[in-house]
Design a protein around this motif. Structure first.
Motif, short mmCIF file in Angstrom:
data_model
loop_
_atom_site.label_atom_id
_atom_site.label_comp_id
_atom_site.label_asym_id
_atom_site.label_seq_id
_atom_site.Cartn_x
_atom_site.Cartn_y
_atom_site.Cartn_z
N GLN A 24 0.83 -1.21 0.00
CA GLN A 24 0.00 0.00 0.00
C GLN A 24 0.86 1.26 0.00
OE1 GLN A 24 -3.29 0.42 2.65
NE2 GLN A 24 -4.24 -1.48 2.02
N PHE A 82 1.45 2.14 -3.48
CA PHE A 82 0.23 2.70 -4.06
C PHE A 82 0.06 4.15 -3.64
CE2 PHE A 82 -3.65 2.58 -6.21
CZ PHE A 82 -4.62 3.19 -5.46
N ARG A 83 0.47 4.44 -2.42
CA ARG A 83 0.39 5.82 -1.93
C ARG A 83 1.25 6.74 -2.80
NH1 ARG A 83 -0.60 7.93 3.41
NH2 ARG A 83 -0.10 10.14 3.34
N GLN A 110 -11.10 9.87 -6.55
CA GLN A 110 -11.04 8.78 -5.55
C GLN A 110 -11.46 7.46 -6.17
OE1 GLN A 110 -13.26 9.40 -1.98
NE2 GLN A 110 -12.16 11.26 -1.42
N LEU A 148 -9.40 3.93 -6.62
CA LEU A 148 -9.94 2.70 -6.03
C LEU A 148 -10.03 1.61 -7.07
CD1 LEU A 148 -12.81 3.98 -3.72
CD2 LEU A 148 -10.75 2.80 -3.03
N TRP A 157 -6.67 0.19 -7.72
CA TRP A 157 -6.27 -0.75 -6.65
C TRP A 157 -6.98 -2.08 -6.80
CZ3 TRP A 157 -2.57 -1.59 -3.29
CH2 TRP A 157 -2.78 -2.47 -2.24
N LEU A 170 -6.78 6.25 0.54
CA LEU A 170 -6.20 5.10 1.24
C LEU A 170 -7.16 4.57 2.31
CD1 LEU A 170 -2.52 6.34 1.54
CD2 LEU A 170 -3.41 4.59 0.02
N ARG A 198 -10.41 4.65 2.15
CA ARG A 198 -11.46 3.89 1.45
C ARG A 198 -10.95 2.51 1.05
NH1 ARG A 198 -14.92 7.81 -2.59
NH2 ARG A 198 -16.07 5.91 -3.00
N ILE A 199 -9.69 2.45 0.68
CA ILE A 199 -9.13 1.14 0.31
C ILE A 199 -9.10 0.23 1.52
CG2 ILE A 199 -6.96 0.00 -0.27
CD1 ILE A 199 -6.49 2.22 -2.28
N GLU A 200 -8.66 0.77 2.65
CA GLU A 200 -8.61 -0.04 3.88
C GLU A 200 -10.01 -0.50 4.26
OE1 GLU A 200 -4.77 2.15 5.85
OE2 GLU A 200 -6.57 1.87 7.08
N MET A 225 -12.51 -0.88 2.34
CA MET A 225 -12.97 -1.84 1.33
C MET A 225 -12.41 -3.22 1.64
SD MET A 225 -12.90 -0.80 -2.63
CE MET A 225 -11.20 -1.28 -2.79
N ASP A 226 -11.11 -3.29 1.96
CA ASP A 226 -10.47 -4.57 2.27
C ASP A 226 -11.09 -5.18 3.51
OD1 ASP A 226 -7.06 -3.72 1.22
OD2 ASP A 226 -8.86 -4.33 0.12
#
Lengths: 191, 215
Positions: free
Chosen positions: A22, A25-26, A55, A59, A62, B71, B73-75, B77-78
């Protein structure tokens, strides 16, 4: 980003993202969020919507990172995703009538508490873009923004939009003609 | 009036819609016509201004906040997808332990067990049958592997005996083949000593059969 991190190429960062890193990705987000936001804003002319599209675009990157080709140009992928998200948003807005087209100062203040300068700058820019391009259908607007505002090549526009080169040129020509006509109407230049 | 055509060309030039010869004609005209040249310059400036204004970059209200929200939202989501997975597993367990489902599973298990036991019985029976058959055959098959010198002596001896009774060579061959399949090794020596000159074909054959059936 530290100097060593900024030197990592997109290929390396994507490969690291595919390994569920991650942090990599950041770095990718920090590197490209301005591009994504700018493009989304030029299409939508709304700060909040542009942020939302930005956003969602990252997403999506990802979520599909394992299917990405690290060697492919990441910016092209981002443009493609933002274009698709904007088209989806436009279609859903056409289906449900709302008055979201107008610039809402309060919304901008609520979203991330931006400065007054940012708000006025963005509003002014949105006004100028809309003044000329509000009559353009979505496809012409998209092609014009990619080619003339984002300064991409015809080949890249073809790749992003998925339409043929001939169709891109036709839409571009029509968009420019309408913009010129609009410009004439605004400035009062007579033939 | 006649400048309308050139003004139109000027507009089309900006849209890349002019053919090459038309562009060349327009360029030639602009060299000599100041009026059209002024229109062209004005349009060029205006278009440049427009593009210049539109290509200004908007400001991201809060870049760090935007990155952080992505980030987060990704967390989320996971985490959500992990929770959904757990929920699906839990629902699966609930389904399995429902009373009706349990009864159905129990009945299905018993039926499958019964089928399995019947299959096992059938398989065991056929294996036993096969073993008996193979045991028998192995005794018989054993005699097929005769040492060559014994076979040769046997054949020579038998041929001589059968020749005397004018049997065709095919018939003799058949007799020998049959003897090879059913014979016991211990009887060969007996057979060799058992054949007498003057015996009939039938008596030789019958004697051989009798001898070779003996274990």
């Amino acid at each position: 980003m530290t100097p060593s991190e900024s030197q990592r190429t997109d290929v390396q960062l994507i490969r690291d993202c595919q390994s569920h890193d991650q942090a990599a990705f950041r770095y990718l987000v920090e590197r490209y969020q301005a591009t994504a936001f700018r493009f989304a804003f030029r299409l939508s002319c709304e700060t909040m919507l542009a942020e939302d599209i930005c956003q969602k675009a990252f997403l999506r990157v990802w979520n599909y990172r394992l299917k990405l080709n690290p060697e492919a140009r990441f910016a092209t992928l981002l443009y493609t995703i933002v274009s698709q998200l904007w088209i989806d948003e436009t279609r859903s807005r056409n289906r449900r009538p709302s008055s979201k087209d107008s610039i809402d100062l309060n919304q901008d203040l609520i979203s991330n508490e931006p400065s007054i300068e940012t708000i006025s700058h963005n509003q002014d820019l949105a006004r100028r873009i809309k003044r000329l391009s509000h009559k353009l259908p979505p496809k012409q607007r998209l092609v014009f923004t990619l080619r003339d505002l984002e300064d991409l090549s015809i080949a890249e526009v073809v790749q992003i939009t998925g339409i043929s080169a001939g169709s891109v040129k036709t839409n571009l020509s029509l968009a420019r003609r309408k913009l010129r006509q609009q410009l004439q109407a605004i400035t009062g230049i007579e033939s | 009036m006649k400048h309308n055509k050139w003004i139109n060309y000027i507009h089309l030039l900006g849209s890349d819609e002019l053919e090459l010869r038309e562009q060349q004609a327009l360029n030639e005209h602009l060299k000599v016509c100041s009026g059209c040249r002024a229109v062209y310059e004005q349009l060029r400036l205006d278009w440049a201004g427009v593009i210049g204004e539109m290509t200004m970059s908007p400001h991201i209200p809060n870049p760090e906040a935007l990155t952080a929200s992505i980030l987060t939202r990704i967390e989320n989501m996971d985490t959500q997808s992990f929770k959904h997975q757990q929920l699906r597993v839990a629902k699966g367990f609930q389904l399995v332990f429902h009373p009706d489902i349990r009864l159905g599973l129990q009945i299905a298990t018993l039926v499958l067990l019964a089928v399995f036991l019947v299959e096992q019985y059938e398989v065991t029976k056929s294996v036993k049958r096969l073993e008996i058959q193979m045991h028998k055959q192995s005794n018989q098959a054993h005699v097929v592997i005769l040492p060559d010198r014994i076979k040769k002596r046997l054949l020579v001896n038998l041929k001589q005996q059968l020749d005397k009774h004018s049997l065709s060579s095919k018939r003799i061959e058949r007799v020998i083949n049959r003897l090879e399949i059913t014979a016991q090794p211990a009887d060969f020596w007996h057979l060799e000593s058992g054949a007498n000159e003057g015996d009939s074909e039938l008596s030789i054959f019958e004697r051989m059969k009798d001898n070779w059936r003996r274990p």
